[in-house]
Design a protein around this motif. Structure first.
Motif, PDB file in Angstrom:
ATOM      1  N   ILE A  59      20.259  35.793  16.957  1.00 21.99           N
ATOM      2  CA  ILE A  59      19.796  35.148  18.172  1.00 21.99           C
ATOM      3  C   ILE A  59      20.569  35.584  19.508  1.00 21.99           C
ATOM      4  N   LEU A  60      22.075  35.431  18.998  1.00 20.26           N
ATOM      5  CA  LEU A  60      23.077  35.339  19.892  1.00 20.26           C
ATOM      6  C   LEU A  60      23.067  36.876  20.403  1.00 20.26           C
ATOM      7  N   ASN A  61      22.888  37.881  19.538  1.00 14.20           N
ATOM      8  CA  ASN A  61      22.809  39.245  20.220  1.00 14.20           C
ATOM      9  C   ASN A  61      21.513  39.676  20.820  1.00 14.20           C
ATOM     10  N   PHE A  62      20.709  38.993  20.303  1.00 19.47           N
ATOM     11  CA  PHE A  62      19.259  39.422  21.400  1.00 19.47           C
ATOM     12  C   PHE A  62      19.359  38.750  22.558  1.00 19.47           C
ATOM     13  N   MET A  63      20.061  37.588  22.718  1.00 11.10           N
ATOM     14  CA  MET A  63      20.253  36.624  23.962  1.00 11.10           C
ATOM     15  C   MET A  63      21.067  37.650  24.708  1.00 11.10           C
ATOM     16  N   ALA A  64      22.070  38.203  24.038  1.00  9.57           N
ATOM     17  CA  ALA A  64      23.115  38.941  24.922  1.00  9.57           C
ATOM     18  C   ALA A  64      22.513  40.263  25.599  1.00  9.57           C
ATOM     19  N   ARG A  65      21.751  40.793  24.879  1.00 10.03           N
ATOM     20  CA  ARG A  65      20.976  42.051  25.233  1.00 10.03           C
ATOM     21  C   ARG A  65      19.988  41.879  26.264  1.00 10.03           C
ATOM     22  N   ASN A  66      19.743  40.507  26.568  1.00  9.13           N
ATOM     23  CA  ASN A  66      18.403  40.395  27.231  1.00  9.13           C
ATOM     24  C   ASN A  66      18.813  39.467  28.405  1.00  9.13           C
ATOM     25  N   TYR A  67      19.974  39.069  28.766  1.00 15.67           N
ATOM     26  CA  TYR A  67      20.514  38.396  29.749  1.00 15.67           C
ATOM     27  C   TYR A  67      20.922  39.190  30.999  1.00 15.67           C
ATOM     28  N   GLY A  68      19.996  38.532  32.135  1.00 15.12           N
ATOM     29  CA  GLY A  68      19.960  39.477  33.388  1.00 15.12           C
ATOM     30  C   GLY A  68      19.911  38.630  34.578  1.00 15.12           C
TER      31      GLY A  68
END
Length: 219
Positions: A58-67
């Protein structure tokens, strides 16, 4: 309304694009997600305040989709739904990683390797770093690493150190909670940097660096 808990089932970013194409008009939400001063994501509603998100996928998914939107509202794109992020202080939290050759490497809480551009200190003694990705609070655990390069020069506090963005995969060099990575266009190499530590008032940070710490959904 989609739940942030469903993020675990979204394994790759192309699912976001497919979801946006299939459901282009899902309403955005606010008041659900917070970034604290330690770079942790907290669910703030409707669950109990302060539930920390800790699952690596989840952390990595959120990191890639933070804008960020042009008006300074930061968000997490959760599939077809945009969740605006409440910022406890700054939109980024920076970490410092010492490298084997003695240089320092800077990364955001989302794992983006960055070059430092300026250093500030607020009235509470907290250090802020302006990087190529934006302004961020230095994680409290890394204050000693920064302090090692501080010295007084002509009445001012100055930080001098070698900084690096390695050409090799940074995630292979440093074990971090969120995968470390470079974005396209980030130059590699090393730089000997000298930064005067400028004073700044915490109440002025958001306006100066053009971000919205409490974004709301458009009416």
């Amino acid at each position: 309304m989609l739940s942030l808990r469903n993020t675990l089932e979204q394994a790759v970013d192309d699912l976001v694009e497919k979801a946006l194409a299939r459901w282009p008009n899902v309403p955005a939400i606010s008041g659900w997600l917070k970034l604290n001063t330690q770079g942790d994501w907290l669910l703030t509603g409707p669950v109990q305040e302060g539930l920390t998100i800790s699952h690596p996928r989840i952390l990595n998914f959120m990191a890639r989709n933070y804008g960020c939107e042009p008006d300074g509202r930061y968000y997490f794109q959760n599939g077809p739904q945009k969740a605006y992020v409440h910022l406890a202080y700054t939109p980024w939290v920076y970490r410092i990683h010492p490298l084997a050759q003695g240089d320092l490497m800077l990364s955001t809480h989302t794992g983006l390797i960055d070059w430092p551009l300026a250093i500030f200190q607020d009235e509470q003694g907290r250090v802020l770093i302006q990087g190529e990705h934006g302004i961020g609070l230095l994680h409290s655990n890394d204050m000693e690493l920064l302090a090692a390069g501080l010295q007084e020069a002509e009445g001012a506090l100055v930080h001098r150190a070698g900084w690096a963005v390695p050409a090799e995969d940074p995630d292979a060099l440093i074990a971090a909670r969120t995968t470390l990575r470079r974005v396209a266009g980030t130059s590699t190499g090393r730089r000997d940097c000298s930064f005067t530590v400028h004073p700044i008032h915490s109440a002025d940070v958001a306006e100066r660096f053009k971000f919205d710490p409490n974004p709301e959904v458009d009416e």
